[in-house]
Design a protein around this motif. Structure first.
Motif, short mmCIF file in Angstrom:
data_model
loop_
_atom_site.label_atom_id
_atom_site.label_comp_id
_atom_site.label_asym_id
_atom_site.label_seq_id
_atom_site.Cartn_x
_atom_site.Cartn_y
_atom_site.Cartn_z
N ALA A 76 -13.25 34.75 38.38
CA ALA A 76 -12.50 33.84 39.24
C ALA A 76 -11.06 34.28 39.40
O ALA A 76 -10.50 34.27 40.51
N VAL A 77 -10.43 34.67 38.30
CA VAL A 77 -9.04 35.15 38.38
C VAL A 77 -8.97 36.43 39.21
O VAL A 77 -8.07 36.59 40.05
N SER A 78 -9.93 37.32 39.02
CA SER A 78 -9.96 38.55 39.80
C SER A 78 -10.11 38.26 41.29
O SER A 78 -9.42 38.86 42.12
N SER A 79 -10.98 37.36 41.64
CA SER A 79 -11.19 37.02 43.05
C SER A 79 -9.94 36.41 43.66
O SER A 79 -9.57 36.73 44.80
N ARG A 80 -9.29 35.53 42.91
CA ARG A 80 -8.08 34.90 43.43
C ARG A 80 -6.97 35.92 43.67
O ARG A 80 -6.31 35.91 44.72
N LEU A 81 -6.78 36.82 42.71
CA LEU A 81 -5.72 37.82 42.86
C LEU A 81 -6.08 38.85 43.93
O LEU A 81 -5.19 39.40 44.58
N THR A 82 -7.35 39.13 44.10
CA THR A 82 -7.76 40.03 45.18
C THR A 82 -7.31 39.48 46.53
O THR A 82 -6.81 40.22 47.39
N ALA A 83 -7.45 38.18 46.71
CA ALA A 83 -6.99 37.55 47.95
C ALA A 83 -5.46 37.52 48.03
O ALA A 83 -4.87 37.82 49.07
N ASP A 84 -4.81 37.19 46.92
CA ASP A 84 -3.35 37.12 46.90
C ASP A 84 -2.71 38.48 47.19
O ASP A 84 -1.64 38.55 47.81
N LEU A 85 -3.35 39.54 46.71
CA LEU A 85 -2.76 40.89 46.80
C LEU A 85 -3.50 41.76 47.81
O LEU A 85 -3.49 42.99 47.70
N ASP A 86 -4.10 41.15 48.80
CA ASP A 86 -4.88 41.89 49.79
C ASP A 86 -4.04 42.99 50.43
O ASP A 86 -2.97 42.73 50.99
N GLY A 87 -4.51 44.24 50.32
CA GLY A 87 -3.82 45.38 50.89
C GLY A 87 -2.71 45.94 50.04
O GLY A 87 -2.18 47.02 50.33
N LEU A 88 -2.34 45.24 48.97
CA LEU A 88 -1.24 45.67 48.11
C LEU A 88 -1.72 46.27 46.80
O LEU A 88 -1.05 47.13 46.23
N ALA A 89 -2.86 45.80 46.31
CA ALA A 89 -3.35 46.26 45.01
C ALA A 89 -4.86 46.07 44.95
O ALA A 89 -5.43 45.22 45.65
N ASP A 90 -5.50 46.87 44.11
CA ASP A 90 -6.91 46.69 43.78
C ASP A 90 -6.99 45.88 42.50
O ASP A 90 -6.24 46.13 41.55
N VAL A 91 -7.91 44.93 42.47
CA VAL A 91 -8.05 44.05 41.33
C VAL A 91 -9.50 44.08 40.86
O VAL A 91 -10.43 44.06 41.67
N GLY A 92 -9.69 44.17 39.56
CA GLY A 92 -11.04 44.16 39.02
C GLY A 92 -11.05 43.71 37.57
O GLY A 92 -10.00 43.63 36.93
N THR A 93 -12.22 43.43 37.07
CA THR A 93 -12.35 42.99 35.68
C THR A 93 -12.46 44.19 34.74
O THR A 93 -12.68 45.32 35.17
N ARG A 94 -12.31 43.91 33.47
CA ARG A 94 -12.49 44.94 32.45
C ARG A 94 -13.86 45.60 32.59
O ARG A 94 -13.98 46.82 32.55
N ARG A 95 -14.90 44.80 32.75
CA ARG A 95 -16.25 45.34 32.84
C ARG A 95 -16.40 46.24 34.06
O ARG A 95 -17.03 47.30 33.98
N THR A 96 -15.81 45.86 35.19
CA THR A 96 -15.87 46.69 36.39
C THR A 96 -15.25 48.05 36.13
O THR A 96 -15.81 49.09 36.50
N ALA A 97 -14.08 48.06 35.50
CA ALA A 97 -13.37 49.32 35.24
C ALA A 97 -14.13 50.20 34.26
O ALA A 97 -14.24 51.42 34.46
N ILE A 98 -14.67 49.61 33.21
CA ILE A 98 -15.42 50.39 32.23
C ILE A 98 -16.69 50.95 32.85
O ILE A 98 -17.02 52.13 32.68
N ASP A 99 -17.40 50.12 33.61
CA ASP A 99 -18.63 50.58 34.24
C ASP A 99 -18.38 51.68 35.26
O ASP A 99 -19.23 52.55 35.47
N ALA A 100 -17.21 51.66 35.89
CA ALA A 100 -16.85 52.70 36.87
C ALA A 100 -16.41 54.00 36.20
O ALA A 100 -16.20 55.00 36.88
N GLY A 101 -16.26 53.98 34.88
CA GLY A 101 -15.85 55.18 34.16
C GLY A 101 -14.37 55.47 34.23
O GLY A 101 -13.94 56.59 33.93
N LEU A 102 -13.56 54.48 34.60
CA LEU A 102 -12.13 54.74 34.77
C LEU A 102 -11.43 55.13 33.47
O LEU A 102 -10.45 55.87 33.48
#
Length: 370
Positions: free
Chosen positions: A281-307
């Motif tokens: 929920a926090v990730s989704s809210r900040l994604t909208a707040d920062l549209d076009g300015l930043a990428d937002v994701g959860t810890r699990r998203t970043a780990i699963d992406a291999g970042l």
């Protein structure tokens, strides 16, 4: 959240193994060397170097498109320098950002300068063997040439374990000392740290006269003759981008609802949530707040992406924010509720995923030269 580079891309994580293979005469990439010197120019991105090639002729003469490597995520010194000096990714060595959570105490700790004040044990907080410990286990002499002020720091003890520290004042004196040690100690592994470009970039910006002057001083230092039999690799931990004042994005209290602590740095924030907050929920809210300015994701998203690399230990995962905010282009995102706003004056910044931050030079001199 942007994906990482392909597994086939050259990475700073492989530099350590390349050096050892060259010393043993077993490398398919580098010629055999009697001794190896790793020169680390803090904060020098490959794109910035090429853009200022006229001020760095020793470094860029003969530099080919393939003479680059990718840094790690986040593209910051604590994470990337530790990867270079251990040969493992942040998800394994555990230095996953600039300021991160110590989950055992519930406080933020600074992984560059906060080791002593914030009670971090260099031997356990960063437990991966360093290249110097590995070299010493093979009976090789190991040295780290750097600035005297860093000799006994916690970060030095976490990343340079196993090396004899040698202090020298200027870039020219440090390079000279490194080359002399490599020549006098056959079979040695020598590290040489040059922080001048990073310091100038943070304070004045990458396109400033101060940054160019620092680059010219470093280039002059590396124009000296490499001793016979010595192989030299010159690289960096990260590049940087200039963030003008109008690209500063400030998160106020309403944006940070559910956020207990804000770590990381403005180009890559770690957000640690209240126990009852929902990361999605926090990730989704900040994604909208920062549209076009930043990428937002959860810890699990970043780990699963291999970042953070192909392996993420439980200790490293516990230090990663519940939600990550990665600035796009040349924006930077700040915690407007913080009492200390000194970092708002920093021009050159890094930590994100842009090519300017993650592409670093990987240059070969001495017996390694093509």
């Amino acid at each position: 959240m942007l994906p990482p580079e392909s597994s086939a891309a050259r990475s700073v994580a492989g530099v350590a193994d390349d050096m050892f293979a060259a010393l043993r005469g077993e490398s398919g990439v580098l010629p055999r060397a009697e001794s190896v010197v790793l020169v680390l120019i803090d904060g020098l991105g490959a794109i910035s170097l090429r853009a200022h090639a006229g001020h760095a002729r020793a470094l860029t003469t003969g530099m080919a498109k393939k003479d680059v490597a990718h840094s790690v995520f986040p593209s910051t010194t604590a994470a990337a320098l530790t990867t270079l000096l251990t040969g493992v990714w942040p998800g394994q060595h555990g230095l996953v950002g600039y300021r991160v959570l110590d989950p055992s105490r519930g406080i933020l700790v600074n992984q560059l300068t906060g080791w002593e004040a914030e009670g971090l044990d260099p031997a356990t907080w960063q437990a991966s063997p360093t290249v110097f410990e590995r070299a010493a286990a093979e009976g090789r002499p190991t040295f780290a040439v750097g600035v005297a002020a860093y000799a006994g720091s916690g970060f030095t003890r976490a990343t340079l374990r196993g090396a004899e520290f040698v202090a020298a004042q200027t870039p020219a004196e440090r390079v000279a000392a490194a080359y002399d040690l490599a020549e006098r100690h056959p079979g040695s592994l020598v590290y040489c740290y040059l922080p001048e470009a990073d310091k100038a970039g943070h304070r004045y910006g990458v396109d400033s006269g101060h940054w160019v002057a620092a680059l010219e001083e470093i280039d002059a230092a590396l124009s000296r003759r490499v001793p016979p039999g010595v192989g030299v690799l010159v690289t960096s931990d990260h590049g940087m981008v200039d963030v003008p004042a109008h690209r500063q994005v400030v998160l106020e209290a309403e944006h940070l609802e559910g956020v207990a602590l804000v770590g990381g740095e403005p180009r890559m924030l770690h957000l640690y949530l209240d126990p009852d907050a929902d990361a999605e929920a926090v990730s989704s809210r900040l994604t909208a707040d920062l549209d076009g300015l930043a990428d937002v994701g959860t810890r699990r998203t970043a780990i699963d992406a291999g970042l953070f690399g192909p392996v993420v230990t439980s200790a490293a995962a516990s230090r990663i924010g519940d939600v990550l905010v990665v600035s796009r282009n040349n924006h930077a995102v700040y915690d407007g509720t913080a009492h200390d706003q000194r970092n708002r004056g920093m021009i050159g910044q890094h930590g994100g995923l842009t090519p300017e931050e993650r592409q670093v030079p990987l240059l070969r001199f001495g017996v390694f030269a093509r």
